[in-house]
Design an enzyme around this catalytic site. Structure first.
Site, PDB file in Angstrom:
ATOM      1  N   GLU A  67       0.847  -1.182   0.000  1.00  0.00           N
ATOM      2  CA  GLU A  67       0.000   0.000   0.000  1.00  0.00           C
ATOM      3  C   GLU A  67       0.892   1.245   0.000  1.00  0.00           C
ATOM      4  O   GLU A  67       1.864   1.327   0.748  1.00  0.00           O
ATOM      5  CB  GLU A  67      -0.910  -0.005   1.235  1.00  0.00           C
ATOM      6  CG  GLU A  67      -1.741   1.234   1.436  1.00  0.00           C
ATOM      7  CD  GLU A  67      -2.684   1.528   0.276  1.00  0.00           C
ATOM      8  OE1 GLU A  67      -2.670   2.681  -0.208  1.00  0.00           O
ATOM      9  OE2 GLU A  67      -3.413   0.616  -0.147  1.00  0.00           O
ATOM     10  N   ASP A 119      -7.524   1.647  -8.675  1.00  0.00           N
ATOM     11  CA  ASP A 119      -7.951   2.933  -9.232  1.00  0.00           C
ATOM     12  C   ASP A 119      -8.201   2.751 -10.729  1.00  0.00           C
ATOM     13  O   ASP A 119      -7.303   2.349 -11.469  1.00  0.00           O
ATOM     14  CB  ASP A 119      -6.854   3.964  -9.010  1.00  0.00           C
ATOM     15  CG  ASP A 119      -7.289   5.385  -9.331  1.00  0.00           C
ATOM     16  OD1 ASP A 119      -8.207   5.561 -10.160  1.00  0.00           O
ATOM     17  OD2 ASP A 119      -6.698   6.329  -8.767  1.00  0.00           O
ATOM     18  N   LYS A 123     -10.091   8.767 -16.881  1.00  0.00           N
ATOM     19  CA  LYS A 123      -9.797   9.636 -18.019  1.00  0.00           C
ATOM     20  C   LYS A 123      -8.947   8.890 -19.039  1.00  0.00           C
ATOM     21  O   LYS A 123      -7.975   8.221 -18.683  1.00  0.00           O
ATOM     22  CB  LYS A 123      -9.079  10.891 -17.557  1.00  0.00           C
ATOM     23  CG  LYS A 123      -9.952  11.819 -16.720  1.00  0.00           C
ATOM     24  CD  LYS A 123      -9.209  13.093 -16.351  1.00  0.00           C
ATOM     25  CE  LYS A 123     -10.089  14.022 -15.531  1.00  0.00           C
ATOM     26  NZ  LYS A 123      -9.377  15.277 -15.164  1.00  0.00           N
ATOM     27  N   ASP A 155     -15.422  -3.063  -9.547  1.00  0.00           N
ATOM     28  CA  ASP A 155     -16.820  -2.703  -9.778  1.00  0.00           C
ATOM     29  C   ASP A 155     -16.938  -1.827 -11.007  1.00  0.00           C
ATOM     30  O   ASP A 155     -18.045  -1.522 -11.452  1.00  0.00           O
ATOM     31  CB  ASP A 155     -17.378  -1.950  -8.568  1.00  0.00           C
ATOM     32  CG  ASP A 155     -16.719  -0.584  -8.421  1.00  0.00           C
ATOM     33  OD1 ASP A 155     -15.477  -0.550  -8.298  1.00  0.00           O
ATOM     34  OD2 ASP A 155     -17.422   0.451  -8.443  1.00  0.00           O
ATOM     35  N   THR A 194     -13.478  -7.797  -0.134  1.00  0.00           N
ATOM     36  CA  THR A 194     -12.819  -6.600   0.390  1.00  0.00           C
ATOM     37  C   THR A 194     -13.886  -5.694   0.998  1.00  0.00           C
ATOM     38  O   THR A 194     -15.095  -5.922   0.839  1.00  0.00           O
ATOM     39  CB  THR A 194     -12.098  -5.830  -0.727  1.00  0.00           C
ATOM     40  OG1 THR A 194     -13.077  -5.184  -1.556  1.00  0.00           O
ATOM     41  CG2 THR A 194     -11.234  -6.758  -1.571  1.00  0.00           C
ATOM     42  N   GLU A 195     -13.439  -4.630   1.676  1.00  0.00           N
ATOM     43  CA  GLU A 195     -14.385  -3.665   2.215  1.00  0.00           C
ATOM     44  C   GLU A 195     -15.204  -3.028   1.093  1.00  0.00           C
ATOM     45  O   GLU A 195     -16.432  -2.889   1.203  1.00  0.00           O
ATOM     46  CB  GLU A 195     -13.650  -2.560   2.994  1.00  0.00           C
ATOM     47  CG  GLU A 195     -12.971  -3.008   4.280  1.00  0.00           C
ATOM     48  CD  GLU A 195     -11.513  -3.397   4.082  1.00  0.00           C
ATOM     49  OE1 GLU A 195     -10.792  -3.503   5.074  1.00  0.00           O
ATOM     50  OE2 GLU A 195     -11.094  -3.611   2.911  1.00  0.00           O
ATOM     51  N   TYR A 196     -14.526  -2.636  -0.003  1.00  0.00           N
ATOM     52  CA  TYR A 196     -15.226  -2.037  -1.138  1.00  0.00           C
ATOM     53  C   TYR A 196     -16.242  -3.012  -1.733  1.00  0.00           C
ATOM     54  O   TYR A 196     -17.354  -2.636  -2.092  1.00  0.00           O
ATOM     55  CB  TYR A 196     -14.227  -1.630  -2.218  1.00  0.00           C
ATOM     56  CG  TYR A 196     -13.539  -0.317  -1.977  1.00  0.00           C
ATOM     57  CD1 TYR A 196     -14.250   0.875  -1.911  1.00  0.00           C
ATOM     58  CD2 TYR A 196     -12.158  -0.261  -1.843  1.00  0.00           C
ATOM     59  CE1 TYR A 196     -13.611   2.085  -1.702  1.00  0.00           C
ATOM     60  CE2 TYR A 196     -11.503   0.941  -1.624  1.00  0.00           C
ATOM     61  CZ  TYR A 196     -12.235   2.106  -1.556  1.00  0.00           C
ATOM     62  OH  TYR A 196     -11.592   3.297  -1.351  1.00  0.00           O
ATOM     63  N   GLU A 197     -15.823  -4.246  -1.857  1.00  0.00           N
ATOM     64  CA  GLU A 197     -16.699  -5.259  -2.454  1.00  0.00           C
ATOM     65  C   GLU A 197     -17.999  -5.388  -1.675  1.00  0.00           C
ATOM     66  O   GLU A 197     -19.096  -5.421  -2.256  1.00  0.00           O
ATOM     67  CB  GLU A 197     -15.962  -6.596  -2.479  1.00  0.00           C
ATOM     68  CG  GLU A 197     -16.738  -7.738  -3.119  1.00  0.00           C
ATOM     69  CD  GLU A 197     -15.881  -8.994  -3.203  1.00  0.00           C
ATOM     70  OE1 GLU A 197     -16.472 -10.071  -3.360  1.00  0.00           O
ATOM     71  OE2 GLU A 197     -14.634  -8.893  -3.108  1.00  0.00           O
TER      72      GLU A 197
END
Length: 216
Positions: A67, A119, A123, A155, A194-197
């Site tokens: 990280e 990420d 763009k 996602d 994951t947390e995002y998942e």
């Protein structure tokens, strides 16, 4: 989303440096873990839920949680140390940027790489920064042992489609890909979210997943 700076993390990391890889030399994972076993790298571990649970459930494997944000590393490390009956023998943290991985790791030193909700750099002019851009895939190829794997979750549909296009141009073999991970009950049996998942799935967002393999 960037985690706010937490003042306690700097001192906490300093007090627990034994759980971090801090060498400036190229990393050969066998030199840092007590057990000589396959090593897996998560690039962008976030607050650590995924890699911590991987390490807990797979004591026969070693894991490196990479990280770039030191505050995030501190949060993830604290979470790992707070896990009951988990002694961190097979998990280490690495506070580095991922742009120059060949300068960080020895070639053929990893058994697998996890790219979880990287990420998407939406763009068009930033496409070369995406961690599934062909240049990165070529680097992963060098870092992985033969039969090593990469697991990608996102996602972001644009990043998912971009990744598939880049993989077609690479040497990797696609083992699996889906635009709706949670529709596959068999694959979910061993899925570690994951947390995002969890957040995205809870609001009805479909999760894309790709698994690719290095075969020489």
């Amino acid at each position: 989303m960037r985690l706010r700076n937490k003042n306690w993390t700097k001192d906490f990391i300093e007090e627990n440096l034994k759980f971090l890889i801090t060498t400036e030399e190229k990393i050969n994972p066998t030199k840092f873990f007590l057990k000589k076993q396959d090593t897996f790298l998560e690039i962008g571990c976030g607050k650590g839920q995924f890699v911590i649970n991987q390490a807990i459930e797979n004591s026969n494997k070693n894991f490196i949680a990479m990280e770039k944000e030191s505050t995030v590393i501190g949060v993830a490390l604290k979470k790992a140390l707070n896990k009951e009956n988990f002694n961190l023998n097979n998990l280490l943290f690495l506070n580095r940027f991922a742009e120059n991985l060949l300068d960080i790791f020895e070639v053929n030193s990893l058994k697998g790489i996890f790219l979880n909700f990287s990420d998407p750099w939406p763009k068009a002019k930033h496409y070369k920064k995406r961690l599934t851009y062909l240049t990165f895939l070529e680097i992963y190829w060098e870092l992985l042992e033969n039969n090593g794997i990469i697991e990608i979750k996102t996602d972001n549909d644009q990043l998912y489609n971009f990744s598939l296009d880049q993989i077609k141009e690479s040497k990797f073999k696609v083992l699996y890909n889906t635009s709706d991970l949670y529709s596959n009950k068999d694959l979910l049996k061993d899925n570690i979210p994951t947390e995002y998942e969890q957040k995205f799935h809870s609001i009805g967002k479909k999760i894309n997943k790709i698994i690719i393999k290095k075969e020489v």
